[in-house]
Design a protein around this motif. Structure first.
Motif, PDB file in Angstrom:
ATOM      1  N   GLY A  27       0.826  -1.195   0.000  1.00 25.17           N
ATOM      2  CA  GLY A  27       0.000   0.000   0.000  1.00 25.17           C
ATOM      3  C   GLY A  27       0.863   1.250   0.000  1.00 25.17           C
ATOM      4  O   GLY A  27       1.891   1.313  -0.683  1.00 25.17           O
ATOM      5  N   ASP A  28       0.485   2.253   0.811  1.00 25.16           N
ATOM      6  CA  ASP A  28       1.238   3.513   0.817  1.00 25.16           C
ATOM      7  C   ASP A  28       2.241   3.601   1.962  1.00 25.16           C
ATOM      8  O   ASP A  28       2.758   4.670   2.273  1.00 25.16           O
ATOM      9  N   ILE A  29       2.538   2.471   2.601  1.00 27.36           N
ATOM     10  CA  ILE A  29       3.534   2.464   3.684  1.00 27.36           C
ATOM     11  C   ILE A  29       4.930   2.595   3.072  1.00 27.36           C
ATOM     12  O   ILE A  29       5.261   1.888   2.127  1.00 27.36           O
ATOM     13  N   PRO A  30       5.771   3.506   3.571  1.00 31.87           N
ATOM     14  CA  PRO A  30       7.113   3.658   2.998  1.00 31.87           C
ATOM     15  C   PRO A  30       7.946   2.397   3.154  1.00 31.87           C
ATOM     16  O   PRO A  30       7.897   1.727   4.203  1.00 31.87           O
ATOM     17  N   LEU A  31       8.705   2.066   2.114  1.00 33.21           N
ATOM     18  CA  LEU A  31       9.539   0.864   2.101  1.00 33.21           C
ATOM     19  C   LEU A  31      11.006   1.242   1.948  1.00 33.21           C
ATOM     20  O   LEU A  31      11.391   1.934   1.007  1.00 33.21           O
ATOM     21  N   ILE A  32      11.816   0.756   2.870  1.00 34.78           N
ATOM     22  CA  ILE A  32      13.268   0.914   2.823  1.00 34.78           C
ATOM     23  C   ILE A  32      13.871  -0.442   2.490  1.00 34.78           C
ATOM     24  O   ILE A  32      13.499  -1.463   3.068  1.00 34.78           O
ATOM     25  N   CYS A  33      14.810  -0.466   1.560  1.00 32.79           N
ATOM     26  CA  CYS A  33      15.511  -1.703   1.216  1.00 32.79           C
ATOM     27  C   CYS A  33      16.962  -1.604   1.690  1.00 32.79           C
ATOM     28  O   CYS A  33      17.670  -0.669   1.321  1.00 32.79           O
TER      29      CYS A  33
END
Length: 375
Positions: free
Chosen positions: A118-124
């Motif tokens: 969804g719109d949750i920020p993703l850090i890789c």
């Protein structure tokens, strides 16, 4: 703040697992964060590094390794089926936990995460390096998977690399790349090695990346000049049995050990640490050993050792994977207690920049910034 880490498992004595444990524990203890870790393949395996009881672990019971029971089309079909199951269970888990930030530990999972986050920020987090496959005998499928992961990682909000070298590689495919070095569990015993023992230590998985085979060949050269010195290697991995058989045929003072939770005691019993990796996203064992006052020697591989070692000051960097030069530098240290002490002193002095108290405020600031930007 609620952080959700996504990884495969916390089941081996590995650097990624240890760093994740350290970060999760620090976030709940010092910042009061609500930290969750989702695994895909944990199963009944015990977690080797102790987690704070406030860190919650959720295993999705996917068992990606089951695909390797099959060949050809059936393996591809099984892989697709397992990823579909992963997305379904991960989506349900995210909806239940409602995290503020997602952190992907394994790059291979990024596409599935993006499809359900969804719109949750993703850090890789880049723990395997952008072009890791270039340094391994990678299969076509392996290369294809990493190419697909790099393509889809552009949809993540940010990539965090451990070194500037790896960050520069990622910047070719993503506009937002940040460098935050690993936190390192440094020596806190108040003691340092006296550098008097005739022991050299190697710590790492017995895998293609760590290239312990080169260490054996280097040691053959060293043993000719210093037959009274011993090499002790601590680790596990798919190549260990083969190395054990090779060593048994020789008489060159090499002993392979199981991983140990008391690795700092082993550093303190040693006088030199060696690393022969083909590549290192960071290289945790270098600053660990250096914090115990050990001089270290490593091949100048992409990218970790160059960030940690200043050649001739706090250790030695060996160019072009030259085994003869590597052996020569080991012998140079063996020949001089004074040189070991000089290099070891500078090594211990130089690693304070990797202390938890230095690195974790960077993560706190980063998490709060990326969450604020989304809001």
């Amino acid at each position: 703040m609620r952080i959700l880490y996504i990884t495969d498992a916390l089941a081996v004595w590995g650097g990624i697992e240890r760093v994740l444990r350290d970060k999760a524990n620090y976030l709940v203890e010092h910042y009061g964060y609500d930290v969750h870790i989702v695994t895909t393949d944990q199963g009944p395996h015990p977690i080797p590094y102790p987690l704070d009881e406030r860190v919650k672990v959720h295993d999705l019971d996917i068992r990606f390794h089951h695909q390797y029971r099959y060949c050809g089309f059936k393996r591809i079909f099984t892989y697709w089926k397992l990823h579909r199951l992963f997305k379904q269970r991960l989506k349900s888990c995210i909806e239940q936990i409602k995290p503020d930030v997602l952190v992907c530990i394994r790059i291979e999972s990024v596409n599935s995460i993006i499809s359900v986050k969804g719109d949750i920020p993703l850090i890789c987090e880049s723990h395997s390096m952008c072009y890791a496959y270039l340094y391994e005998n990678a299969t076509f499928l392996y290369r294809l998977r990493f190419w697909w992961a790099r393509k889809n990682i552009r949809k993540a909000d940010c990539i965090v690399a451990l070194t500037e070298g790896d960050a520069n590689d990622w910047r070719r495919s993503h506009p937002n790349v940040k460098v935050i070095p690993n936190i390192v569990h440094l020596n806190d015993t108040g003691r340092y090695s006296d550098l008097q023992s005739k022991k050299v230590i190697f710590v790492g998985r017995f895998s293609a990346q760590k290239d312990f085979g080169s260490m054996i060949e280097i040691w053959r050269l060293v043993h000719q000049r210093h037959p009274d010195w011993e090499l002790h290697a601590y680790g596990e991995g798919e190549q260990k049995e083969g190395f054990q058989k090779e060593i048994a045929k020789s008489n060159i003072n090499i002993t392979l050990h199981e991983p140990t939770a008391n690795i700092f005691n082993k550093y303190l019993e040693s006088s030199i640490l060696c690393m022969t990796s083909l590549y290192e996203p960071f290289g945790l064992v270098l600053p660990e050993a250096m914090s115990c006052g050990l001089p270290v020697i490593a091949f100048n591989c992409p990218y970790g050792p160059d960030d940690i070692i200043t050649d001739g000051v706090n250790g030695f960097l060996i160019k072009n994977r030259n085994q003869e030069t590597f052996a020569k530098q080991i012998c140079l240290l063996m020949d001089s207690t004074e040189l070991r002490q000089k290099i070891g002193y500078m090594a211990a002095k130089s690693v304070s920049r990797y202390q938890t108290e230095v690195i974790m405020p960077k993560w706190k600031s980063f998490f709060e910034t990326i969450n604020r930007n989304v809001e």
